[in-house]
Design an enzyme around this catalytic site. Structure first.
Site, PDB file in Angstrom:
ATOM      1  N   GLY A   1     -50.381  -9.290  59.579  1.00 21.50           N
ATOM      2  CA  GLY A   1     -49.917  -8.587  58.374  1.00 21.50           C
ATOM      3  C   GLY A   1     -50.042  -9.413  57.115  1.00 21.50           C
ATOM      4  O   GLY A   1     -49.199  -9.311  56.219  1.00 21.50           O
TER       5      GLY A   1
ATOM      6  N   ASN B   1     -52.007  -9.029  54.633  1.00 19.81           N
ATOM      7  CA  ASN B   1     -52.100  -8.152  53.460  1.00 19.81           C
ATOM      8  C   ASN B   1     -50.724  -7.581  53.111  1.00 19.81           C
ATOM      9  O   ASN B   1     -50.384  -7.435  51.931  1.00 19.81           O
ATOM     10  CB  ASN B   1     -53.099  -7.024  53.724  1.00 19.81           C
ATOM     11  CG  ASN B   1     -54.532  -7.458  53.470  1.00 19.81           C
ATOM     12  OD1 ASN B   1     -54.949  -7.592  52.341  1.00 19.81           O
ATOM     13  ND2 ASN B   1     -55.272  -7.700  54.526  1.00 19.81           N
TER      14      ASN B   1
ATOM     15  N   ARG C   1     -53.386  10.667  71.480  1.00 21.36           N
ATOM     16  CA  ARG C   1     -53.481  10.189  70.098  1.00 21.36           C
ATOM     17  C   ARG C   1     -52.645  11.090  69.186  1.00 21.36           C
ATOM     18  O   ARG C   1     -51.934  10.599  68.308  1.00 21.36           O
ATOM     19  CB  ARG C   1     -54.965  10.179  69.678  1.00 21.36           C
ATOM     20  CG  ARG C   1     -55.269   9.463  68.393  1.00 21.36           C
ATOM     21  CD  ARG C   1     -56.761   9.336  68.155  1.00 21.36           C
ATOM     22  NE  ARG C   1     -57.387   8.381  69.085  1.00 21.36           N
ATOM     23  CZ  ARG C   1     -57.366   7.055  68.910  1.00 21.36           C
ATOM     24  NH1 ARG C   1     -56.706   6.533  67.896  1.00 21.36           N
ATOM     25  NH2 ARG C   1     -57.969   6.264  69.765  1.00 21.36           N
TER      26      ARG C   1
ATOM     27  N   MET D   1     -54.966  -1.369  63.048  1.00 24.01           N
ATOM     28  CA  MET D   1     -56.194  -1.181  63.825  1.00 24.01           C
ATOM     29  C   MET D   1     -56.106   0.047  64.727  1.00 24.01           C
ATOM     30  O   MET D   1     -56.231  -0.046  65.936  1.00 24.01           O
ATOM     31  CB  MET D   1     -56.500  -2.437  64.628  1.00 24.01           C
ATOM     32  CG  MET D   1     -56.566  -3.698  63.779  1.00 24.01           C
ATOM     33  SD  MET D   1     -57.599  -3.505  62.317  1.00 24.01           S
ATOM     34  CE  MET D   1     -59.196  -3.894  63.001  1.00 24.01           C
TER      35      MET D   1
ATOM     36  N   ILE E   1     -57.391   4.294  64.907  1.00 23.48           N
ATOM     37  CA  ILE E   1     -58.083   5.423  64.282  1.00 23.48           C
ATOM     38  C   ILE E   1     -57.104   6.594  64.252  1.00 23.48           C
ATOM     39  O   ILE E   1     -56.452   6.889  65.259  1.00 23.48           O
ATOM     40  CB  ILE E   1     -59.353   5.791  65.081  1.00 23.48           C
ATOM     41  CG1 ILE E   1     -60.369   4.638  64.941  1.00 23.48           C
ATOM     42  CG2 ILE E   1     -59.938   7.094  64.562  1.00 23.48           C
ATOM     43  CD1 ILE E   1     -61.651   4.844  65.697  1.00 23.48           C
TER      44      ILE E   1
ATOM     45  N   HIS F   1     -60.583  -2.336  53.824  1.00 28.55           N
ATOM     46  CA  HIS F   1     -61.678  -2.532  54.767  1.00 28.55           C
ATOM     47  C   HIS F   1     -62.452  -3.771  54.324  1.00 28.55           C
ATOM     48  O   HIS F   1     -62.780  -3.894  53.135  1.00 28.55           O
ATOM     49  CB  HIS F   1     -62.581  -1.292  54.784  1.00 28.55           C
ATOM     50  CG  HIS F   1     -63.725  -1.408  55.727  1.00 28.55           C
ATOM     51  ND1 HIS F   1     -63.595  -1.264  57.094  1.00 28.55           N
ATOM     52  CD2 HIS F   1     -65.033  -1.686  55.499  1.00 28.55           C
ATOM     53  CE1 HIS F   1     -64.779  -1.434  57.657  1.00 28.55           C
ATOM     54  NE2 HIS F   1     -65.668  -1.688  56.718  1.00 28.55           N
TER      55      HIS F   1
ATOM     56  N   GLU G   1     -62.496  11.038  57.367  1.00 30.55           N
ATOM     57  CA  GLU G   1     -63.723  10.321  57.743  1.00 30.55           C
ATOM     58  C   GLU G   1     -63.484   8.813  57.662  1.00 30.55           C
ATOM     59  O   GLU G   1     -63.235   8.257  56.592  1.00 30.55           O
ATOM     60  CB  GLU G   1     -64.864  10.730  56.796  1.00 30.55           C
ATOM     61  CG  GLU G   1     -66.232  10.333  57.317  1.00 30.55           C
ATOM     62  CD  GLU G   1     -67.360  10.681  56.348  1.00 30.55           C
ATOM     63  OE1 GLU G   1     -67.066  11.284  55.288  1.00 30.55           O
ATOM     64  OE2 GLU G   1     -68.507  10.339  56.653  1.00 30.55           O
TER      65      GLU G   1
END
Ligand code: GRF
Length: 200
Positions: free
Chosen positions: A11, A13, A61, A86, A88, A105, A139
């Site tokens: 962490g 960031n 998910r 991490m 999706i 990113h 996306e």
């Protein structure tokens, strides 16, 4: 403005954003998808609410994302910040936070979406590399760009040395992007983001 930060590991960031002590920004919570994420202890030591949702404890998910959204929404965020998160995310989850969720990113998007960005930049012979803060959309790694930072690639750079240079830039551009959001200076126009009042 209430900010909830999602992490998966150290962490760094998240730490940069907390340490920036941005006026008008309240870090309401730090949430991880792994109970052993080192950033949770760091945040808790500073009196920030923390939570961990182990994604392995969920059947799908969608189930995980629903539980994660409920946990996030308990803190009534104005902005959700993915910081080294991490996972999706499902389209339903990204839609729920449309226009109010950032990700960082480690490449100059739209170049090198996905993983192993530094090695790919080196293999491509890039002279410049960097990081991108963007709004999250369904996306992966393709949302409207809010901020970017660039570093020069040296001939003797490795993926590790380049990652270290880029990480330092991440810690500069992420607090700046969050500040712009908190100050209400970002305007979304399709794929483009306008920063009102110049990009200071
Ligand atoms: C960083 O390279 C970031 O670009 C990527 O995750 C890495 C670790 O970030 N998203 P952090 O130290 O956990 O903030």
């Amino acid at each position: 403005k209430n900010i909830v930060i999602l992490i998966s590991g150290r962490g760094s960031n998240m730490q940069a954003i907390v340490e920036a002590q941005l006026p008008g920004a309240r870090i309401a919570a730090v949430i991880a998808n792994r109970p052993d994420a080192a950033g949770l202890a760091w945040a808790a030591e500073r009196g920030i609410a923390t939570a961990a949702l182990d994604h392995k404890a969920f059947a799908s998910r969608e189930d995980f994302d629903a539980a994660l959204a409920a946990q996030i929404d308990a803190f009534a965020p104005d902005l959700v910040v993915l910081a080294g998160f991490m996972r999706i995310l499902t389209p339903g989850f990204t839609q729920h936070y449309a226009g109010r969720m950032f990700n960082i990113h480690p490449s100059l998007l739209p170049a090198f979406p996905g993983l192993h960005t530094h090695q790919r930049a080196l293999d491509a012979g890039c002279r410049l590399a960097g990081a991108t803060v963007h709004f999250v959309t369904a996306e992966l790694d393709h949302g409207p760009i809010v901020a970017q930072g660039v570093v020069a690639v040296a001939d003797d750079d490795t993926a590790d040395s380049l990652a270290a240079k880029v990480l330092r830039v991440e810690h500069q551009i992420y607090p700046q992007a969050v500040r712009w959001f908190v100050e209400g200076r970002l305007t979304l126009a399709g794929q483009r983001v306008r920063v009102d009042g110049g990009s200071a």
